[in-house]
Scaffold this motif. Structure first.
Motif, PDB file in Angstrom:
ATOM      1  N   ALA A 246       0.807  -1.214   0.000  1.00  0.00           N
ATOM      2  CA  ALA A 246       0.000   0.000   0.000  1.00  0.00           C
ATOM      3  C   ALA A 246       0.840   1.263   0.000  1.00  0.00           C
ATOM      4  N   LEU A 247       2.130   1.120   0.287  1.00  0.00           N
ATOM      5  CA  LEU A 247       3.007   2.280   0.440  1.00  0.00           C
ATOM      6  C   LEU A 247       3.970   2.447  -0.726  1.00  0.00           C
ATOM      7  N   SER A 248       3.684   1.795  -1.838  1.00  0.00           N
ATOM      8  CA  SER A 248       4.629   1.790  -2.957  1.00  0.00           C
ATOM      9  C   SER A 248       4.884   3.179  -3.538  1.00  0.00           C
ATOM     10  N   GLY A 249       4.044   4.144  -3.202  1.00  0.00           N
ATOM     11  CA  GLY A 249       4.264   5.503  -3.675  1.00  0.00           C
ATOM     12  C   GLY A 249       5.256   6.290  -2.831  1.00  0.00           C
ATOM     13  N   LEU A 250       5.704   5.705  -1.703  1.00  0.00           N
ATOM     14  CA  LEU A 250       6.659   6.368  -0.826  1.00  0.00           C
ATOM     15  C   LEU A 250       8.074   5.844  -1.077  1.00  0.00           C
ATOM     16  N   PRO A 251       9.105   6.614  -0.705  1.00  0.00           N
ATOM     17  CA  PRO A 251      10.475   6.098  -0.764  1.00  0.00           C
ATOM     18  C   PRO A 251      10.610   4.857   0.121  1.00  0.00           C
TER      19      PRO A 251
END
Length: 311
Positions: A246-251
């Protein structure tokens, strides 16, 4: 002093990307999934109306901590607008409040699309989950109140006409958080002078999850016929997607087991190497592919803000 009550259910974590059927509410769907998986905790990332089908991302366990990141993601819907009637709910469920014998041409519809692309202003439907003075708009609307809901800005990245007949038009939209497709149908109908409402609505994408991630409720329910509970739960767990997806948009920062233990205790870790990210308000750290923490990167350190137990 009494002991704290132990949570009921299994402490599992992950995302289940449900293909929600029609005539099934989002809250009802979450309750069903929580029961099937015997999970301690569950929640969803973005309501789908009972008359809408398609992608409903459901978070189990620690994955509920990542719900806001999915809520903020882009979404894609396929929808059909029926011309000639405006309805109180802006979909098939409501009563007809305006009607017209006029029907738009394909050329008129296509000419209108740029108006509804980019950052636009829209008024949410009367029957929506928007809060008015602490009350849900749909609760007030059901009591017969006519509401003054303020307009708000939403972003439409793409709006395409897929096909049309004299009475129906089929569209696909890619949009940002908070966009009401029902409002879009209502407003286009008014602009075209023929009125309109949603006849069908299906969500096919909620970033970062795609159609290939979806599983039908029927497939999950079918596993109830598996006699052995252990086998049944193991088969269900195979459908779960790792919380960190779910966090693939974050570094992303890959760390060692020792560093993971420091983060779990609330301590920062020093970042070394040329691949270490620069200062950023949000990043996530994983060890052996499992999510450990969400935090900030500053002054050469990863500082945890939220840690995850299931590593």
């Amino acid at each position: 002093m009494s002991k704290p009550r132990k949570p009921k259910g299994r402490p599992i974590s992950g995302w289940l990307i449900l293909d929600k059927p029609l005539d099934f509410g989002s809250t009802e769907a979450v309750s069903k999934i929580k029961w099937l998986f015997k999970a301690q905790k569950a929640g969803h990332a973005g309501t789908l109306d009972p008359l809408a089908s398609g992608m409903l991302p459901i978070a189990l366990g620690d994955a509920t901590k990542t719900v806001p990141y999915v809520m903020d993601g882009r979404k894609i819907y396929e929808f059909t607008v029926a011309w000639g009637e405006e309805r109180s709910t802006d979909d098939l469920e409501g009563v007809v409040i305006r009607s017209s014998t006029e029907r738009p041409t394909e050329e008129a519809i296509r000419a209108l699309l740029p108006k509804y692309t980019g950052v636009i202003s829209q008024v949410p439907p009367q029957f929506s989950a928007i809060k008015i003075d602490g009350e849900r708009a749909y609760d007030l609307a059901r009591e017969g109140e006519t509401l003054e809901i303020p307009a708000r800005e939403v972003e439409v990245f793409r709006l395409s006409l897929i096909g049309c007949t004299p009475h129906l038009a089929h569209f696909e939209i890619e949009c940002g958080k908070g966009t009401y497709v029902r409002s879009l149908a209502r407003d286009m109908g008014r602009d075209l002078g023929c009125f309109g409402h949603i006849a069908s609505l299906r969500r096919t994408f909620v970033a970062p999850f795609g159609e290939e991630d979806m599983v039908s409720l029927a497939d999950l329910v079918a596993l109830e016929r598996v006699g052995d509970e252990g086998e049944r739960l193991a088969a269900l767990d195979d459908y779960l997607i790792e919380t960190g997806e779910a966090l693939s948009g974050l570094p992303h920062i890959a760390i060692s087991d020792d560093q993971a233990q420091r983060l779990k205790m609330g301590n920062p870790i020093i970042l070394r190497g040329r691949d270490a990210p620069l200062a950023t308000p949000e990043a996530y750290a994983t060890a052996r592919g499992k999510l450990v923490a969400i935090g900030e990167v500053a002054e050469g350190e990863f500082r945890p803000k939220r840690v995850f137990a299931n590593h």
